[in-house]
Design a protein around this motif. Structure first.
Motif, PDB file in Angstrom:
ATOM      1  N   LEU A   7     -37.029   9.735  48.383  1.00 39.96           N
ATOM      2  CA  LEU A   7     -35.582   9.843  48.592  1.00 39.96           C
ATOM      3  C   LEU A   7     -34.875   8.565  48.152  1.00 39.96           C
ATOM      4  N   ARG A   8     -35.478   7.420  48.466  1.00 37.69           N
ATOM      5  CA  ARG A   8     -34.864   6.133  48.106  1.00 37.69           C
ATOM      6  C   ARG A   8     -34.846   5.929  46.593  1.00 37.69           C
ATOM      7  N   ASP A   9     -36.007   6.217  45.982  1.00 32.94           N
ATOM      8  CA  ASP A   9     -36.157   5.885  44.562  1.00 32.94           C
ATOM      9  C   ASP A   9     -35.510   6.917  43.634  1.00 32.94           C
ATOM     10  N   PHE A  13     -32.745  13.306  41.940  1.00 38.94           N
ATOM     11  CA  PHE A  13     -33.760  14.337  41.735  1.00 38.94           C
ATOM     12  C   PHE A  13     -33.916  15.188  42.996  1.00 38.94           C
ATOM     13  N   VAL A  14     -34.009  14.532  44.143  1.00 41.07           N
ATOM     14  CA  VAL A  14     -34.188  15.253  45.407  1.00 41.07           C
ATOM     15  C   VAL A  14     -32.970  16.132  45.690  1.00 41.07           C
ATOM     16  N   ARG A  15     -31.791  15.584  45.462  1.00 40.96           N
ATOM     17  CA  ARG A  15     -30.567  16.333  45.712  1.00 40.96           C
ATOM     18  C   ARG A  15     -30.520  17.604  44.858  1.00 40.96           C
ATOM     19  N   GLU A  16     -30.915  17.429  43.626  1.00 41.40           N
ATOM     20  CA  GLU A  16     -30.885  18.535  42.671  1.00 41.40           C
ATOM     21  C   GLU A  16     -31.871  19.642  43.077  1.00 41.40           C
ATOM     22  N   ARG A  17     -33.074  19.217  43.498  1.00 42.94           N
ATOM     23  CA  ARG A  17     -34.094  20.189  43.908  1.00 42.94           C
ATOM     24  C   ARG A  17     -33.682  20.914  45.194  1.00 42.94           C
ATOM     25  N   LEU A 107     -34.669  18.477  56.760  1.00 42.61           N
ATOM     26  CA  LEU A 107     -34.651  18.730  55.314  1.00 42.61           C
ATOM     27  C   LEU A 107     -35.883  19.544  54.922  1.00 42.61           C
ATOM     28  N   PRO A 108     -35.681  20.639  54.182  1.00 43.64           N
ATOM     29  CA  PRO A 108     -36.816  21.466  53.778  1.00 43.64           C
ATOM     30  C   PRO A 108     -37.600  20.822  52.640  1.00 43.64           C
ATOM     31  N   ASN A 109     -38.743  21.407  52.338  1.00 45.87           N
ATOM     32  CA  ASN A 109     -39.567  20.907  51.242  1.00 45.87           C
ATOM     33  C   ASN A 109     -38.878  21.156  49.893  1.00 45.87           C
ATOM     34  N   LEU A 110     -39.293  20.418  48.876  1.00 43.21           N
ATOM     35  CA  LEU A 110     -38.753  20.619  47.537  1.00 43.21           C
ATOM     36  C   LEU A 110     -39.563  21.699  46.817  1.00 43.21           C
ATOM     37  N   PRO A 111     -38.899  22.642  46.153  1.00 45.69           N
ATOM     38  CA  PRO A 111     -39.629  23.668  45.403  1.00 45.69           C
ATOM     39  C   PRO A 111     -40.416  23.031  44.252  1.00 45.69           C
ATOM     40  N   HIS A 112     -41.593  23.550  44.013  1.00 48.00           N
ATOM     41  CA  HIS A 112     -42.423  23.106  42.897  1.00 48.00           C
ATOM     42  C   HIS A 112     -41.722  23.455  41.578  1.00 48.00           C
TER      43      HIS A 112
END
Length: 434
Positions: A7-9, A13-17, A107-112
């Motif tokens: 999340l920090r780095d 990307f996380v937001r988009e996923r 927060l849910p997991n990120l989709p593959h």
RNA sequence: GGAGGGAUGGCUGAGUGGUUUAAGGCACACGCCUGGAAAGCGUGAGUAGCUAAACACUACCGGGGGUUCGAAUCCCCCUCCCUCCUCCA
């Protein structure tokens, strides 16, 4: 739980996923990052203060040893004010961390990356279809009619005992349910290499948090109270799936790398409040508060988890093949996936009496999302580092709907049910008739 | 439910206020020794945070709180385990 470092780095990307999922949680991400920054700033301060206190305390010890008591007392007074600052700053750090972690759990997991983008069930790609649908030369009945004619399930009395959504299996119905459970357990232990476990049906809150069931789906659980002691309410919960106890078996443990993969199969009843769900209140066995399920759990090396997901789906499919049922495998799109999953295959069995497919299995790779919540790790042999294994779960399979598909598919013109060969040794009959 | 005893690193086990940056042992890694091994000797090694990395620093002795300049150690609460009693399938 997502990796705070990720999340920090790579916040974008996380937001988009996250945005590809149902009910975008991206807004929370900003708040998590803010809290994390505050925590880190405050932590840096408290650590500096503590370093000063530690060295000062050592000096005081030395002064006392040299009997320089007056000097020691002077230093003590000095350090005392330092201690007050530390207490205060420590509290701020703890508060920020607590708030961050509480939010992080939601927060849910990120989709593959391989998962199809989509909004809901209509966007789920179909992977494969197996078998042929039964062709009837007569007017087929649905499972409710069949169960009543053959006295397999007493719907009215199930409701009388526990309210709507609870079943009373009777006679051959109860025996069929038991036979199916044993068939499934034997199949997965003897042919697919799973170790059978029989878990508790009540678990602590930490197990529910570990698999991602809590805090988000608290309203779907049955909470248990011990006797008259109201203070025990909300500490233990009836399991919604055997995943809750079984995936947590090695929580807080460090597994040896060569132990992996760990594969468990467990039978358990599953209890679901189904608050606000459609379809409860109508009769039948499609959506109920208590049903039986045989669950598959794998704890695997991260490099192998997607291969293990594929084989898990095949293991679940084998059930339907042996029982002569027609089914399809679909891949849940980003908008339809469950909270903890990075990728999910659903298996849906054809139910002729319903004229639809029924979901009887859901196989998911949760990657390290659950192991991070559980603090379950394995020790890498090459360098001794502790790493997070990937955890997978899959139904192999859910029983009530399997029961529905079985009786509806194998019903005969005379109203009897033909029992598939694979099941005959367990039920000790090839036919159920009135 | 009642009484008592426990919880320290991968394991074992010392440690009742200040070089404990947790002794010693086992197991582990590397080196010496050896034809090779064992034994012996030496060295290293916990987890996490912070860092680009390293150093430094901080935290961690079941969990939480307190006393103190300083807590594995003293005090309070909680959890779990063991023994006995009670109850019970």
């Amino acid at each position: 739980m997502l990796d705070m470092k990720l999340l920090r780095d790579h916040p974008d990307f996380v937001r988009e996923r996250l945005a590809t999922r149902h009910g975008d949680e991206g807004a929370k991400l900003t708040e998590v990052l803010t809290l994390d920054e505050r925590r880190r700033a405050v932590l840096a301060e408290t650590e500096q203060l503590k370093a000063r206190r530690n060295s000062a305390s050592k000096e005081i010890g030395a002064l006392m040893g040299q009997k320089k008591l007056e000097e020691a007392e002077a230093r003590k007074a000095e350090v005392r004010t330092l201690g007050d600052r530390i207490t205060e700053v420590d509290r701020l750090a703890a508060e920020a961390e607590e708030a961050r972690d509480a939010l992080l759990l939601t927060l849910p997991n990120l989709p593959h990356a391989s998962v199809a983008l989509g909004k809901d069930a209509a966007d789920n790609p179909e992977i494969r279809v197996h078998g042929t649908r039964p062709h009837f030369t007569f007017n087929p009945l649905n499972h409710i009619e069949l169960c009543e004619k053959l006295k397999l399930v007493d719907f009215a009395r199930g409701t009388k005992l526990s309210g709507s959504g609870f079943l009373l299996y009777t006679g051959w119905g109860a025996r069929l349910e038991r036979a199916l459970i044993q068939f499934l357990l034997d199949l997965h232990t003897e042919e697919h290499g799973y170790t059978e476990v029989a878990p508790p049906y009540i678990v602590g809150e930490h197990c529910m948090i570990g698999v991602g069931q809590f805090p988000k789906f608290r309203d779907q659980a049955y909470a248990v109270q011990e006797g008259l002691d109201g203070s025990t309410l909300g500490k233990l919960y009836l399991i919604p799936t055997a995943e809750a106890p079984v995936a947590n078996i090695h929580r807080e443990e460090i597994l040896a790398e060569k132990q992996l993969p760990v594969r468990y199969v467990a039978y358990s009843p599953c209890f679901r409040a189904e608050a606000g769900a459609a379809g409860l209140g109508t009769r039948g066995m499609i959506r109920i508060h208590q049903f039986d399920k045989v669950e598959l759990i794998k704890i695997v090396h991260p490099d192998r988890s997607y291969d293990e997901l594929e084989s898990m789906v095949v293991h679940a499919e084998t059930v339907l093949q042996r029982l002569g049922l027609q089914y399809r495998v679909i891949n849940l799109c980003t908008g339809d996936m469950g909270f903890a999953a990075a990728k999910t295959y659903d298996i849906e069995v054809w139910a002729p009496g319903q004229g639809t497919y029924l979901e009887v299995s859901s196989c998911s790779n949760c990657e390290d999302y659950q192991s991070r919540r559980m603090n379950m790790r394995y020790k890498r042999e090459s360098d001794g580092h502790n790493l997070l294994p990937h955890i997978l779960n899959g139904s192999g399979t859910a029983l009530a709907r399997l029961f529905v598909a079985l009786v509806e598919t194998h019903q005969q013109e005379d109203g009897s049910i033909r029992i598939p060969e694979a099941l005959q040794p367990y039920l000790r009959t090839d036919r159920i008739s009135a």
